[in-house]
Design a protein around this motif. Structure first.
Motif, short mmCIF file in Angstrom:
data_model
loop_
_atom_site.label_atom_id
_atom_site.label_comp_id
_atom_site.label_asym_id
_atom_site.label_seq_id
_atom_site.Cartn_x
_atom_site.Cartn_y
_atom_site.Cartn_z
N GLY A 113 0.83 -1.20 0.00
CA GLY A 113 0.00 0.00 0.00
C GLY A 113 0.86 1.25 0.00
O GLY A 113 0.63 2.19 -0.77
N LYS A 114 1.93 1.24 0.84
CA LYS A 114 2.84 2.40 0.91
C LYS A 114 3.60 2.55 -0.41
O LYS A 114 3.83 3.66 -0.89
CB LYS A 114 3.84 2.20 2.06
N LEU B 85 -12.30 2.56 -4.43
CA LEU B 85 -12.20 1.51 -3.39
C LEU B 85 -11.46 2.02 -2.16
O LEU B 85 -11.75 1.62 -1.04
CB LEU B 85 -11.45 0.29 -3.95
N GLU B 86 -10.51 2.90 -2.39
CA GLU B 86 -9.70 3.43 -1.30
C GLU B 86 -10.50 4.40 -0.43
O GLU B 86 -10.35 4.44 0.79
CB GLU B 86 -8.49 4.14 -1.91
N PRO C 277 -3.34 4.52 -7.19
CA PRO C 277 -4.38 4.25 -6.20
C PRO C 277 -3.98 3.06 -5.30
O PRO C 277 -3.24 2.17 -5.73
CB PRO C 277 -5.60 3.89 -7.05
N LEU C 278 -4.49 3.05 -4.09
CA LEU C 278 -4.11 2.05 -3.09
C LEU C 278 -4.28 0.62 -3.60
O LEU C 278 -3.41 -0.24 -3.41
CB LEU C 278 -4.94 2.24 -1.82
N HIS D 62 -10.05 -5.24 1.65
CA HIS D 62 -11.00 -4.12 1.72
C HIS D 62 -11.84 -4.23 2.99
O HIS D 62 -12.41 -5.28 3.27
CB HIS D 62 -11.91 -4.10 0.49
N PRO D 63 -11.94 -3.13 3.77
CA PRO D 63 -12.71 -3.20 5.03
C PRO D 63 -14.17 -3.58 4.83
O PRO D 63 -14.78 -4.22 5.69
CB PRO D 63 -12.58 -1.78 5.61
N GLY D 64 -14.74 -3.23 3.67
CA GLY D 64 -16.15 -3.55 3.40
C GLY D 64 -16.39 -5.02 3.13
O GLY D 64 -17.54 -5.46 3.06
#
Length: 465
Positions: free
Chosen positions: A58-59, A190-191, A67-68, A137-139
């Motif tokens: 991600g970093k 998404l991010e 994008p992430l 993804h948190p979702g």
């Protein structure tokens, strides 16, 4: 006769025609590649031994100004899946090459996902990228424990991507198709969007859930394939048998299964359901046009319209409703579509028409045909002109169906409250989603033969070749 001496022309200066075709994006003049690489190297210096794992990517994606959720493709393109990490040298060499040869996001994304030697994306290319979305993804965190559902969700998203982006129906997404679509904007969202259900065009879990439950109800033996009889039961036998035959003829399916075994896959069903519930999009108009064009000549003749209308008349007779004579129906449809050439309706005619859903439903969906008949023409025109509305017909349908499924499960749970009643697999699945909504603690249980479907072994070739 004296021959005329040819006059020698002065040497012409070669004219430089500026480049106008950029398959990998238009080169940007001021891109300081060394500065980007320096930023990436600084990011890698924070990791042990200057090696990045998938969790670290991600970093790195942010250092690459991506994008992430490009993190998975970046990791895999640099060979990370072989060792579980990416070294700074290998990554920098890979990304420098991308920056030197790909000049916009579409070209970069295709390069990251494609197989070596290709310049397009096939369905399998999206699997690692989407698996990373599912994992991080948190979702979708509630799906972590339900690995058997990962491949179903991923299959659904891939079909939706190809349905919307692959305008050529080739099964291969090119840079140009990706550029013209809104897919990369959705990947970037998404991010920002923690609720995956807000991303209704491709990634919505609720949309997947509706499609999968509809398929599960038809797929009685749960082998992830359905035959003609199964599909005919959809929406209480609303679709005509002649149209069902056309779907199974291979007119709109890519797999060999439809012709060989008389079955279509779950992937094919995704295309069917979205096309059935929203007949105003370019892909759905093409889908039903292909089905109705019996001789494949690129136009719907009056014979082809009559062929489909005959069965509608039989159905109406069985319901004790007097059908409109074909000649009258034809006049109505020609007034509706206003074809450019007399005696035939082309794809272009239907794409210009504001009420293509009314046209198609008249010929093969008895329930929706009767609904349209009850409406007055002005209200239908208002619906048609509301084409620029924010919510599409598909989104409306998916939202309504999801609410119905959740309400059914709420009633079912209330009924079974206090009992150790054993739910069948689909009920258990729906109930678990309801639990997720209410308690955020889902539990999935599926029959063992379905749980054995491994993501890596899931055969996409059969579906879309």
């Amino acid at each position: 006769v004296q021959t005329k001496k040819e006059e020698t022309l002065p040497p012409s200066h070669s004219q430089n025609i500026p480049t106008f075709y950029f398959p990998r994006g238009c080169p940007k003049e001021k891109v300081n590649i060394d500065a980007v690489i320096a930023k990436i190297e600084k990011t890698f210096s924070e990791f042990p031994n200057e090696r990045a794992t998938l969790e670290d990517m991600g970093k790195v994606a942010k250092a690459c100004e991506c994008p992430l959720y490009w993190k998975g493709p970046l990791f895999y393109c640099a060979g990370g899946e072989r060792t579980g990490y990416v070294s700074v040298h290998k990554f920098v060499a890979m990304w420098r090459k991308v920056l030197q040869t790909c000049y916009d996001d579409a070209a970069k994304f295709v390069h990251l996902l494609m197989n070596p030697g290709c310049n397009y994306l096939v369905q399998e290319d999206f699997i690692p990228f989407l698996q990373d979305v599912v994992n991080s993804h948190p979702g979708l965190s509630f799906l972590k424990e339900a690995s058997e559902f990962h491949s179903r969700y991923i299959t659904t998203v891939i079909q939706r991507i190809f349905y919307t982006v692959n305008r050529s129906w080739s099964g291969k997404i090119t840079c140009n198709e990706l550029r013209k679509s809104n897919f990369l904007q959705n990947v970037a969202l998404l991010e920002e969007e923690a609720d995956i259900n807000q991303l209704t065009e491709y990634f919505s879990y609720e949309h997947f859930y509706v499609i999968y439950c509809k398929f599960w109800e038809l797929d009685t033996d749960h082998d992830l394939y359905i035959d003609r009889k199964d599909l005919a039961r959809h929406n209480d036998y609303a679709i005509s048998n002649r149209m069902i035959e056309r779907i199974f003829s291979g007119a709109v399916t890519r797999g060999r299964k439809a012709q060989k075994d008389g079955k279509i896959s779950y992937a094919d069903f995704v295309w069917f359901l979205i096309s059935e519930e929203d007949k105003k999009t370019p892909t759905s108009i093409e889908y039903w046009f292909r089905c109705m064009d019996l001789d494949g000549d690129g136009a719907l003749s009056m014979y082809e319209l009559e062929y489909f209308y005959e069965e509608q008349c039989q159905k109406l007779d069985n319901m004790a409703i007097e059908p409109l004579p074909f000649e009258d129906c034809l006049c109505q449809m020609l007034d509706l579509v206003k074809p450019q050439h007399e005696g035939k309706i082309t794809l272009h005619d239907l794409k210009r028409c504001k009420l293509t859903n009314v046209f198609f439903d008249t010929f093969f969906n008895i329930e929706k045909y009767l609904d349209h008949e009850q409406k007055d023409q002005f209200s239908m025109l208002r619906d048609g002109e509301g084409e620029n509305q924010e919510v599409s017909d598909w989104e409306k349908y998916a939202a309504e169906e999801y609410d119905i499924l959740v309400a059914e499960e709420a009633a079912s749970e209330q009924w079974n409250d206090g009992y150790e009643a054993e739910l069948n697999p689909v009920d258990h699945q729906k109930a678990s989603v309801l639990k997720y909504q209410m308690e955020k603690r889902p539990f999935f249980e599926m029959p063992s033969h379905l749980a054995d479907v491994d993501l890596d072994e899931y055969d996409y070739d059969e579906d879309f070749e």
